[in-house]
Design an enzyme around this catalytic site. Structure first.
Site, PDB file in Angstrom:
ATOM      1  N   ARG A  46      31.331 -32.819 135.021  1.00 41.91           N
ATOM      2  CA  ARG A  46      29.870 -32.694 134.988  1.00 41.91           C
ATOM      3  C   ARG A  46      29.364 -33.368 133.727  1.00 41.91           C
ATOM      4  O   ARG A  46      29.426 -32.809 132.639  1.00 41.91           O
ATOM      5  CB  ARG A  46      29.476 -31.214 135.021  1.00 41.91           C
ATOM      6  CG  ARG A  46      28.013 -30.973 134.717  1.00 41.91           C
ATOM      7  CD  ARG A  46      27.580 -29.558 134.998  1.00 41.91           C
ATOM      8  NE  ARG A  46      28.344 -28.529 134.325  1.00 41.91           N
ATOM      9  CZ  ARG A  46      28.189 -28.155 133.053  1.00 41.91           C
ATOM     10  NH1 ARG A  46      27.302 -28.764 132.283  1.00 41.91           N
ATOM     11  NH2 ARG A  46      28.909 -27.178 132.545  1.00 41.91           N
TER      12      ARG A  46
ATOM     13  N   HIS B 129      24.672 -27.911 133.166  1.00 44.31           N
ATOM     14  CA  HIS B 129      24.894 -27.048 134.329  1.00 44.31           C
ATOM     15  C   HIS B 129      23.611 -26.936 135.142  1.00 44.31           C
ATOM     16  O   HIS B 129      23.609 -27.115 136.360  1.00 44.31           O
ATOM     17  CB  HIS B 129      25.366 -25.667 133.880  1.00 44.31           C
ATOM     18  CG  HIS B 129      25.530 -24.688 134.986  1.00 44.31           C
ATOM     19  ND1 HIS B 129      26.544 -24.769 135.899  1.00 44.31           N
ATOM     20  CD2 HIS B 129      24.800 -23.604 135.335  1.00 44.31           C
ATOM     21  CE1 HIS B 129      26.447 -23.781 136.768  1.00 44.31           C
ATOM     22  NE2 HIS B 129      25.385 -23.065 136.448  1.00 44.31           N
TER      23      HIS B 129
ATOM     24  N   TYR C 184      28.748 -26.250 123.623  1.00 42.33           N
ATOM     25  CA  TYR C 184      30.087 -25.766 123.955  1.00 42.33           C
ATOM     26  C   TYR C 184      31.088 -26.863 124.314  1.00 42.33           C
ATOM     27  O   TYR C 184      32.237 -26.564 124.621  1.00 42.33           O
ATOM     28  CB  TYR C 184      30.017 -24.746 125.108  1.00 42.33           C
ATOM     29  CG  TYR C 184      29.321 -25.225 126.364  1.00 42.33           C
ATOM     30  CD1 TYR C 184      29.969 -26.051 127.287  1.00 42.33           C
ATOM     31  CD2 TYR C 184      28.004 -24.862 126.638  1.00 42.33           C
ATOM     32  CE1 TYR C 184      29.335 -26.478 128.438  1.00 42.33           C
ATOM     33  CE2 TYR C 184      27.355 -25.295 127.780  1.00 42.33           C
ATOM     34  CZ  TYR C 184      28.032 -26.101 128.685  1.00 42.33           C
ATOM     35  OH  TYR C 184      27.399 -26.535 129.822  1.00 42.33           O
TER      36      TYR C 184
END
Length: 391
Positions: A283, A287, A296
């Site tokens: 990805r 998200h 992160y």
């Protein structure tokens, strides 16, 4: 990215070619047919059986799918959508698998399968309606055999398995009629693979030999949780514990995604049961539009995966082999611009929902009890003085 060899599945069928490969749990290696450098390569078990015109079509599909994603993200930033689930980097997995479907096959997506919806001829405005909050969740099952987006993580895998069991009882599995035999695809992500619903669907699908393909897009992040904290083994190997085969495919390779999904679907249509396809991808975006992935994950990882961009590798292949000229790319860009205009204007023009319409989507034939409830609720709404405060 190769994994150690795994034992043969006990559900192996007597097939040759790619179906036999699936029954052997595919290959211990990642299935790849087009490298990140745009070079065609051979695989011992899977092959792409379409011509270059199909690859041109795949390129168009991926470019337009990415434009849908880009426009929807911009619309959310301008306050026109409440949220949007991005798919940046996952176009090949979705377009490849989506184009492997036959008209009679049925799709149960999550909330990110915009490319699959495109391949099923779903107007992307239908997708925007859900994220704009003007779609109450109703969906015409005859529209592209594409189910409603599922927000509850993993729940659609049980829906897919139940539908697949219904296909068995309708006698449209294993008849040998290519225009009749059908299968189901359930899409989910690596994060959803940890959900109980997904594992329960595996059990039911294996027990009933249901004609369902579980297509897991492993984009390596369940929001902010890396795949290493979800599974000690590659996800495709989990299928062995449930008694059916699994295959890992390069999810950034549209040709391999097509070939592997095509074989898994045919295996299901022939009555040989479920398959787990793990599309190993990344990805590259967030998200959702509420997520900040810089908190992160390392930017270096994102940059390395940009070199494996699914669209660019097809573009390089087409260009290097002299299969297209600049006019081809310009025409697709023009089409993308028109699609963007369609989405921008259409999103703002989406009608507000009518609350009483919810009663029309409960049953195929409305019951007397439901009709009475609808009339009672309508009377309740009429009891409000909507003109108060108008002046």
């Amino acid at each position: 990215m190769s994994e150690s060899a795994v034992p043969r599945s006990s559900t192996a069928g007597d097939f040759g070619g790619p179906q036999a490969a699936i029954d052997e749990l595919g290959s211990a290696e990642l299935v790849q047919l087009l490298t990140p450098e745009g070079e065609r390569v051979e695989h011992p078990d899977f092959s792409f059986d379409l011509g270059d015109d199909a690859i041109k079509g795949f390129y168009r599909d991926m470019v337009l799918t990415r434009r849908i994603d880009t426009e929807a993200t911009a619309l959310q930033r301008h306050g026109e959508l409440g949220i949007w689930a991005q798919l940046l980097g996952q176009e090949a997995a979705q377009v490849g698998s989506g184009r492997a479907l036959r008209p009679q096959d049925f799709v149960f997506p999550t909330y990110r399968e915009h490319g699959v919806a495109w391949c099923r001829d779903i107007d992307p405005l239908r997708l925007l309606g859900l994220f704009r909050g003007v779609d109450q969740g109703g969906w015409d099952p005859n529209e592209g055999n594409f189910g409603l987006y599922t927000i509850v993580i993993g729940a659609q895998t049980l829906h897919a398995t139940g539908y697949a069991m219904g296909l068995q009882r309708d006698g449209v599995v294993g008849t040998g009629d290519a225009d009749r035999d059908a299968a189901v695809v359930a899409y989910f992500g690596d994060g959803a693979s940890s959900q109980g619903d997904v594992n329960e669907s595996f059990i039911f699908a294996a027990s009933y030999n249901a004609p369902v393909v579980f297509f897991c897009q492993n984009n390596q992040w369940a929001i902010s949780e890396p795949i290493e904290r979800q599974s000690r083994i590659p996800l495709y190997q989990r299928a062995l514990g449930f008694g059916f085969p699994g295959v890992r495919v390069d999810g950034n390779d549209v040709l391999a995604s097509y070939a592997v999904t095509q074989a898994a679907l045919q295996r299901a249509r022939d009555g040989q049961g479920p398959t787990l396809v793990e599309a190993y991808t990344y990805r590259m975006g967030a998200h959702t539009t509420t997520d900040d992935p810089t908190r992160y994950r390392l930017s270096a990882d994102v940059e390395s995966w940009k070199l494996k961009d699914p669209i660019q590798r097809v573009k390089v292949y087409l260009t290097r082999n002299g299969l297209v000229d600049q006019d081809f790319f310009d025409e697709i860009e023009d089409e993308a611009e028109k699609l963007g205009e369609h989405l921008r204007a259409g999103c703002k023009a989406l009608p507000e929902p009518r609350i009483l319409d919810t009663f029309d989507y409960v049953y195929a034939e409305q019951t007397a009890e439901l009709a009475a409830e609808r009339d009672g609720f309508a009377a309740y709404l009429d009891s409000f003085d909507t003109t108060a405060g108008a002046h």
